[in-house]
Design a protein around this motif. Structure first.
Motif, PDB file in Angstrom:
ATOM      1  N   GLU A  15       0.948  -1.143  -0.018  1.00  0.00           N
ATOM      2  CA  GLU A  15      -0.094  -0.008  -0.026  1.00  0.00           C
ATOM      3  C   GLU A  15       0.855   1.464  -0.219  1.00  0.00           C
ATOM      4  OE1 GLU A  15      -3.946   1.861   2.244  1.00  0.00           O
ATOM      5  OE2 GLU A  15      -2.779   0.299   3.281  1.00  0.00           O
ATOM      6  N   GLN A  16       1.887   1.376   0.777  1.00  0.00           N
ATOM      7  CA  GLN A  16       2.807   2.337   0.840  1.00  0.00           C
ATOM      8  C   GLN A  16       3.587   2.557  -0.561  1.00  0.00           C
ATOM      9  OE1 GLN A  16       5.428   2.320   4.237  1.00  0.00           O
ATOM     10  NE2 GLN A  16       4.183   0.939   5.203  1.00  0.00           N
ATOM     11  N   VAL A  17       3.847   1.745  -1.117  1.00  0.00           N
ATOM     12  CA  VAL A  17       4.566   1.821  -2.394  1.00  0.00           C
ATOM     13  C   VAL A  17       3.585   2.356  -3.321  1.00  0.00           C
ATOM     14  CG1 VAL A  17       5.847   0.613  -4.483  1.00  0.00           C
ATOM     15  CG2 VAL A  17       6.273  -0.110  -2.157  1.00  0.00           C
ATOM     16  N   PHE A  18       2.558   1.825  -3.637  1.00  0.00           N
ATOM     17  CA  PHE A  18       1.408   2.120  -4.533  1.00  0.00           C
ATOM     18  C   PHE A  18       0.774   3.578  -4.167  1.00  0.00           C
ATOM     19  CE2 PHE A  18       1.861  -2.262  -5.544  1.00  0.00           C
ATOM     20  CZ  PHE A  18       1.987  -2.072  -6.973  1.00  0.00           C
ATOM     21  N   LEU A  41      12.603  -6.277 -24.310  1.00  0.00           N
ATOM     22  CA  LEU A  41      12.914  -6.248 -22.692  1.00  0.00           C
ATOM     23  C   LEU A  41      13.748  -6.963 -22.221  1.00  0.00           C
ATOM     24  CD1 LEU A  41       9.481  -6.814 -23.648  1.00  0.00           C
ATOM     25  CD2 LEU A  41       9.357  -5.900 -21.502  1.00  0.00           C
ATOM     26  N   ILE A  42      14.249  -6.530 -21.204  1.00  0.00           N
ATOM     27  CA  ILE A  42      15.395  -7.131 -20.415  1.00  0.00           C
ATOM     28  C   ILE A  42      15.384  -7.031 -19.076  1.00  0.00           C
ATOM     29  CG2 ILE A  42      16.681  -4.912 -20.628  1.00  0.00           C
ATOM     30  CD1 ILE A  42      19.557  -6.818 -21.150  1.00  0.00           C
ATOM     31  N   GLY A  43      15.920  -8.090 -18.346  1.00  0.00           N
ATOM     32  CA  GLY A  43      15.792  -7.784 -16.782  1.00  0.00           C
ATOM     33  C   GLY A  43      16.657  -9.342 -16.395  1.00  0.00           C
ATOM     34  N   VAL A  44      16.860  -9.192 -15.160  1.00  0.00           N
ATOM     35  CA  VAL A  44      17.557 -10.497 -14.547  1.00  0.00           C
ATOM     36  C   VAL A  44      16.788 -10.796 -13.215  1.00  0.00           C
ATOM     37  CG1 VAL A  44      19.795 -10.280 -16.135  1.00  0.00           C
ATOM     38  CG2 VAL A  44      19.556  -9.208 -13.588  1.00  0.00           C
ATOM     39  N   GLY A  45      17.278 -12.086 -12.902  1.00  0.00           N
ATOM     40  CA  GLY A  45      16.686 -12.537 -11.463  1.00  0.00           C
ATOM     41  C   GLY A  45      15.396 -12.572 -11.260  1.00  0.00           C
ATOM     42  N   ARG A  46      14.871 -12.046 -10.211  1.00  0.00           N
ATOM     43  CA  ARG A  46      13.353 -12.095  -9.867  1.00  0.00           C
ATOM     44  C   ARG A  46      12.792 -11.178 -10.562  1.00  0.00           C
ATOM     45  NH1 ARG A  46      11.556 -14.527  -4.682  1.00  0.00           N
ATOM     46  NH2 ARG A  46      10.862 -12.136  -4.474  1.00  0.00           N
ATOM     47  N   GLU A  47      13.341  -9.872 -10.525  1.00  0.00           N
ATOM     48  CA  GLU A  47      12.815  -8.538 -11.408  1.00  0.00           C
ATOM     49  C   GLU A  47      12.763  -9.053 -12.934  1.00  0.00           C
ATOM     50  OE1 GLU A  47      16.442  -5.821 -11.408  1.00  0.00           O
ATOM     51  OE2 GLU A  47      15.599  -6.066  -9.465  1.00  0.00           O
ATOM     52  N   GLY A  48      13.532  -9.843 -13.404  1.00  0.00           N
ATOM     53  CA  GLY A  48      13.429 -10.292 -14.723  1.00  0.00           C
ATOM     54  C   GLY A  48      12.425 -11.325 -15.046  1.00  0.00           C
ATOM     55  N   MET A  49      12.040 -11.988 -13.942  1.00  0.00           N
ATOM     56  CA  MET A  49      10.900 -12.881 -14.132  1.00  0.00           C
ATOM     57  C   MET A  49       9.601 -12.179 -14.202  1.00  0.00           C
ATOM     58  SD  MET A  49      11.812 -15.907 -11.327  1.00  0.00           S
ATOM     59  CE  MET A  49      13.318 -16.621 -11.343  1.00  0.00           C
ATOM     60  N   ALA A  50       9.579 -10.892 -13.326  1.00  0.00           N
ATOM     61  CA  ALA A  50       8.252 -10.056 -13.298  1.00  0.00           C
ATOM     62  C   ALA A  50       8.132  -9.426 -14.774  1.00  0.00           C
ATOM     63  CB  ALA A  50       8.387  -9.130 -12.464  1.00  0.00           C
ATOM     64  N   THR A  51       9.359  -9.285 -15.191  1.00  0.00           N
ATOM     65  CA  THR A  51       9.525  -8.628 -16.618  1.00  0.00           C
ATOM     66  C   THR A  51       9.207  -9.719 -17.913  1.00  0.00           C
ATOM     67  OG1 THR A  51      11.130  -6.987 -15.716  1.00  0.00           O
ATOM     68  CG2 THR A  51      10.934  -6.924 -18.191  1.00  0.00           C
ATOM     69  N   LYS A  52       9.659 -10.704 -17.580  1.00  0.00           N
ATOM     70  CA  LYS A  52       9.001 -11.762 -18.626  1.00  0.00           C
ATOM     71  C   LYS A  52       7.689 -11.780 -18.410  1.00  0.00           C
ATOM     72  CE  LYS A  52      12.890 -14.855 -19.640  1.00  0.00           C
ATOM     73  NZ  LYS A  52      13.291 -16.214 -19.718  1.00  0.00           N
ATOM     74  N   ALA A  53       6.880 -11.760 -17.422  1.00  0.00           N
ATOM     75  CA  ALA A  53       5.624 -12.140 -17.361  1.00  0.00           C
ATOM     76  C   ALA A  53       5.018 -10.770 -18.132  1.00  0.00           C
ATOM     77  CB  ALA A  53       5.170 -11.888 -15.983  1.00  0.00           C
ATOM     78  N   PHE A  54       5.389  -9.421 -18.025  1.00  0.00           N
ATOM     79  CA  PHE A  54       4.836  -8.378 -18.458  1.00  0.00           C
ATOM     80  C   PHE A  54       5.165  -8.473 -20.062  1.00  0.00           C
ATOM     81  CE2 PHE A  54       5.764  -3.849 -19.861  1.00  0.00           C
ATOM     82  CZ  PHE A  54       4.312  -3.334 -19.606  1.00  0.00           C
ATOM     83  N   ALA A  55       6.223  -9.085 -20.463  1.00  0.00           N
ATOM     84  CA  ALA A  55       6.504  -9.431 -21.887  1.00  0.00           C
ATOM     85  C   ALA A  55       5.629 -10.110 -22.473  1.00  0.00           C
ATOM     86  CB  ALA A  55       7.939  -9.888 -22.011  1.00  0.00           C
ATOM     87  N   VAL A 158       3.058  -6.810  -9.977  1.00  0.00           N
ATOM     88  CA  VAL A 158       1.748  -6.210  -9.869  1.00  0.00           C
ATOM     89  C   VAL A 158       1.512  -5.129 -10.491  1.00  0.00           C
ATOM     90  CG1 VAL A 158      -0.075  -5.213  -8.025  1.00  0.00           C
ATOM     91  CG2 VAL A 158       1.220  -7.299  -7.372  1.00  0.00           C
ATOM     92  N   LEU A 159       2.501  -4.172 -10.416  1.00  0.00           N
ATOM     93  CA  LEU A 159       2.213  -2.861 -11.227  1.00  0.00           C
ATOM     94  C   LEU A 159       2.224  -3.235 -12.679  1.00  0.00           C
ATOM     95  CD1 LEU A 159       2.347   0.252 -11.501  1.00  0.00           C
ATOM     96  CD2 LEU A 159       4.785   0.081 -11.711  1.00  0.00           C
ATOM     97  N   PHE A 160       3.018  -4.283 -13.147  1.00  0.00           N
ATOM     98  CA  PHE A 160       3.028  -4.419 -14.724  1.00  0.00           C
ATOM     99  C   PHE A 160       1.751  -5.140 -15.034  1.00  0.00           C
ATOM    100  CE2 PHE A 160       7.920  -4.996 -15.462  1.00  0.00           C
ATOM    101  CZ  PHE A 160       7.996  -3.737 -15.704  1.00  0.00           C
ATOM    102  N   ASP A 161       0.985  -6.004 -14.157  1.00  0.00           N
ATOM    103  CA  ASP A 161      -0.166  -6.692 -14.439  1.00  0.00           C
ATOM    104  C   ASP A 161      -1.439  -5.368 -14.633  1.00  0.00           C
ATOM    105  OD1 ASP A 161       0.309  -9.141 -14.696  1.00  0.00           O
ATOM    106  OD2 ASP A 161       0.000  -9.943 -12.828  1.00  0.00           O
ATOM    107  N   MET A 162      -1.251  -4.487 -13.536  1.00  0.00           N
ATOM    108  CA  MET A 162      -2.169  -3.234 -13.731  1.00  0.00           C
ATOM    109  C   MET A 162      -2.134  -2.606 -14.831  1.00  0.00           C
ATOM    110  SD  MET A 162      -2.545  -2.096  -9.747  1.00  0.00           S
ATOM    111  CE  MET A 162      -1.053  -1.307  -9.439  1.00  0.00           C
ATOM    112  N   ILE A 163      -0.816  -2.147 -15.330  1.00  0.00           N
ATOM    113  CA  ILE A 163      -0.387  -1.729 -16.565  1.00  0.00           C
ATOM    114  C   ILE A 163      -1.174  -2.172 -17.781  1.00  0.00           C
ATOM    115  CG2 ILE A 163       1.253  -0.866 -18.255  1.00  0.00           C
ATOM    116  CD1 ILE A 163       2.755  -0.299 -15.982  1.00  0.00           C
ATOM    117  N   ILE A 164      -0.923  -3.622 -17.858  1.00  0.00           N
ATOM    118  CA  ILE A 164      -1.785  -4.531 -18.772  1.00  0.00           C
ATOM    119  C   ILE A 164      -3.384  -4.097 -18.916  1.00  0.00           C
ATOM    120  CG2 ILE A 164      -2.495  -6.630 -19.654  1.00  0.00           C
ATOM    121  CD1 ILE A 164       0.545  -5.692 -20.564  1.00  0.00           C
TER     122      ILE A 164
END
Length: 187
Positions: A15-18, A41-55, A158-164
């Motif tokens: 909640e604080q972040v959003f 798109l590019i990203g690594v590690g766990r943030e890369g996984m979130a970016t792949k889901a966005f892709a 979550v942010l990437f999902d909301m953007i979609i």
């Protein structure tokens, strides 16, 4: 700490972040994503996984999507968008990719929890700041009881999902049903 206290604390962190995310910053990112057909798109590690889901969701929307590390990725150039997620804003090999893509004429959008990082400062045309605790980050963000960059990585997903969802809502000829028709069908 028991699980009930833990999940309530983590939800409070979300909640604080959003609440702190700059809505105009997100709107700019959405408009850029909407305006480009070819997105890398590019990203690594766990943030890369979130970016792949966005892709994946961008592909489901009908955009031409390429993951930088894929051997089938074509050349990048003018008229293309590169979205690079790097929590601390300065991962060496991602910085290099951003510099090379920029030299080829691509627009660079860095998504980070540390906009003071080298890549965000030196290679990005635009920066989307997600103010969540990130591994090795140096900027003022929402702190977390979670280790390393968990909060950033989770909020990014979550942010990437909301953007979609926002893009689908704002695009008259796009729907989740049409997106579903592009889902891989050889599972």
């Amino acid at each position: 700490m028991n699980m009930k206290v833990m999940y309530k604390t983590i939800l409070s962190e979300y909640e604080q972040v959003f609440e702190k995310i700059d809505q105009d910053n997100v709107r700019d990112f959405i408009e850029k994503v909407k305006s480009y057909h070819r997105i890398f798109l590019i990203g690594v590690g766990r943030e890369g996984m979130a970016t792949k889901a966005f892709a994946m969701r961008l592909m489901h929307m009908g955009k031409e999507i390429h993951w930088i590390w894929d051997d089938t990725t074509p050349s990048i150039g003018k008229g293309d968008l590169l979205i690079a997620t790097l929590g601390d804003g300065q991962i060496g090999h991602i910085h290099y990719i951003c510099e090379r893509a920029k030299a080829q004429g691509a627009r660079i959008y860095v998504v980070t929890g540390s906009p003071s990082g080298k890549t965000a400062r030196e290679a990005a045309d635009n920066v989307l700041f997600v103010p969540a605790a990130v591994y090795r980050g140096t900027d003022e963000v929402v702190s977390s009881i979670q280790p390393m960059g968990n909060l950033f990585e989770q909020c990014l997903f979550v942010l990437f999902d909301m953007i979609i969802m926002i893009i689908v809502e704002e695009t008259p000829d796009l729907s989740f049903e049409k997106m579903s028709a592009r889902h891989r069908n050889v599972e």
